[in-house]
Structures are given as C-alpha cells and as structure tokens.
Motif scaffolding. Structure first.
Motif, PDB file in Angstrom:
ATOM      1  N   ASN A   3       0.847  -1.192   0.000  1.00  8.81           N
ATOM      2  CA  ASN A   3       0.000   0.000   0.000  1.00  8.81           C
ATOM      3  C   ASN A   3       0.883   1.243   0.000  1.00  8.81           C
ATOM      4  N   ARG A   4       0.266   2.369  -0.214  1.00  9.25           N
ATOM      5  CA  ARG A   4       1.004   3.630  -0.367  1.00  9.25           C
ATOM      6  C   ARG A   4       1.839   3.973   0.871  1.00  9.25           C
ATOM      7  N   LYS A   5       1.312   3.714   2.071  1.00  9.39           N
ATOM      8  CA  LYS A   5       2.036   4.033   3.295  1.00  9.39           C
ATOM      9  C   LYS A   5       3.339   3.257   3.388  1.00  9.39           C
ATOM     10  N   GLU A   6       3.319   1.972   3.061  1.00 11.75           N
ATOM     11  CA  GLU A   6       4.544   1.167   3.119  1.00 11.75           C
ATOM     12  C   GLU A   6       5.610   1.740   2.190  1.00 11.75           C
ATOM     13  N   ILE A   7       5.217   2.127   1.004  1.00 13.54           N
ATOM     14  CA  ILE A   7       6.165   2.702   0.049  1.00 13.54           C
ATOM     15  C   ILE A   7       6.729   4.001   0.606  1.00 13.54           C
ATOM     16  N   GLU A  11      10.615   4.850   1.643  1.00 11.38           N
ATOM     17  CA  GLU A  11      11.261   6.037   1.085  1.00 11.38           C
ATOM     18  C   GLU A  11      11.826   6.920   2.199  1.00 11.38           C
ATOM     19  N   MET A  12      11.074   7.074   3.274  1.00 18.79           N
ATOM     20  CA  MET A  12      11.543   7.861   4.414  1.00 18.79           C
ATOM     21  C   MET A  12      12.811   7.239   5.005  1.00 18.79           C
ATOM     22  N   ILE A  13      12.811   5.923   5.176  1.00 25.48           N
ATOM     23  CA  ILE A  13      13.966   5.212   5.738  1.00 25.48           C
ATOM     24  C   ILE A  13      15.176   5.365   4.822  1.00 25.48           C
ATOM     25  N   ARG A  14      14.964   5.134   3.524  1.00 20.03           N
ATOM     26  CA  ARG A  14      16.077   5.257   2.564  1.00 20.03           C
ATOM     27  C   ARG A  14      16.657   6.667   2.555  1.00 20.03           C
ATOM     28  N   LEU A  63       8.633   7.849  14.810  1.00 20.44           N
ATOM     29  CA  LEU A  63       9.091   6.468  14.591  1.00 20.44           C
ATOM     30  C   LEU A  63      10.353   6.452  13.733  1.00 20.44           C
ATOM     31  N   LEU A  64      10.376   7.269  12.700  1.00 22.94           N
ATOM     32  CA  LEU A  64      11.528   7.312  11.797  1.00 22.94           C
ATOM     33  C   LEU A  64      12.794   7.748  12.536  1.00 22.94           C
TER      34      LEU A  64
END
Length: 151
Positions: A3-7, A11-14, A63-64
């Motif tokens: 889903n969009r949130k996982e993507i 992206e945030m983590i990367r 969380l990030l």
C-alpha cells in the motif's frame, strides 16, 4: 501489493539512511554480522509494521527518527563499553543525535527509553517509544539467532 504508506515509509527510511551522518553507523558492528545502520533500518521497518498492523496511529516522523537514531552512539560497543553498553548507550546515542539533528520531541524519548526494562528508570511512556522498544528487542534477537545459525 504494497500500500502507499509502506512505500512512503521505505522512502523515508532510505532518505534518512543516505544522510552522511547516519551512514557512519555502517562502520560499527551491532549483532552478529549486522552493522548498526542495518540494525537501525530493521528496527525502523519493524516499528512501522507494528504500528500499521496494530492500528496504533503513532507519529511516523517520531518512529523514523527514534528508530533510525536509537543506536546513534558511533562506536564499536564490543570494545568500547562491553557489558555496560546496554545501560549507557541510550544517553550516548541521544546526546550525539541531539547535536547532529533537529529531533522531533517524541524521538528523544524513544532514544532514551529503547533499552527498557534494562534501563529500569527510563520506561517508554509514548506509543512510539513502546513500539521502537519492542521492535529493537525482536530485531536484536533475530540478528543474534541468525549469527548463531551461521556458526
């Protein structure tokens, strides 16, 4: 299909993992053959999964930053602190993270409390801190068991 949130979370983590300050964590071993950076990425991914699976509505930015910087102490704990590392590194990580980043307020609590219950008096008091604390324990056990399986 993701889903969009996982993507977006990936992206945030990367994006944060590409920061040169964060990249320094790749030079330090964590559990087994896993670097501190790999461990932080694993904890952060698991934190987002726990949050989504349990519908906890935790703050994604907290969380990030809490997940990615919970072990931002930048030394090889195997040689630097040994067995006391578990008690001392949350404050070391927080001190360094506060110098290098403009942390969301909640992320400070996440970093400080992620080793509970070992750090008895620093208990997670927010959903974000509880999530990262749990994700850290699960990731650490997984990484350690994977190492033993390769021996």
């Amino acid at each position: 299909m993701k889903n969009r949130k996982e993507i977006n979370y990936e992206e945030m983590i990367r994006t944060l993992a590409k920061d040169p300050r964060v990249r320094r964590m790749a030079a330090f071993p964590q559990h087994g053959g896993v670097s501190t950076l790999e461990h932080a990425e694993s904890v952060t991914r698991m934190s987002f999964r726990i949050n989504a699976a349990l519908h906890l509505n935790a703050n994604p930015k907290t969380l990030l930053y809490g997940g990615m910087l919970h072990d931002y102490y930048l030394y090889d704990w195997h040689h630097h602190a040994g067995y006391l590392h578990g008690l001392t590194h949350p404050e070391a990580a927080l001190e360094r993270a506060e110098k290098d980043f403009d942390l969301p307020e909640g992320a400070k609590q996440v970093i400080r409390t992620h080793m509970w219950p070992l750090t008895l008096f620093h208990m997670p008091m927010s959903r974000e801190a509880g999530i990262v604390c749990l994700a850290d324990k699960v990731s650490a056990v997984w990484e350690t068991l994977r190492k033993r399986g390769r021996s």
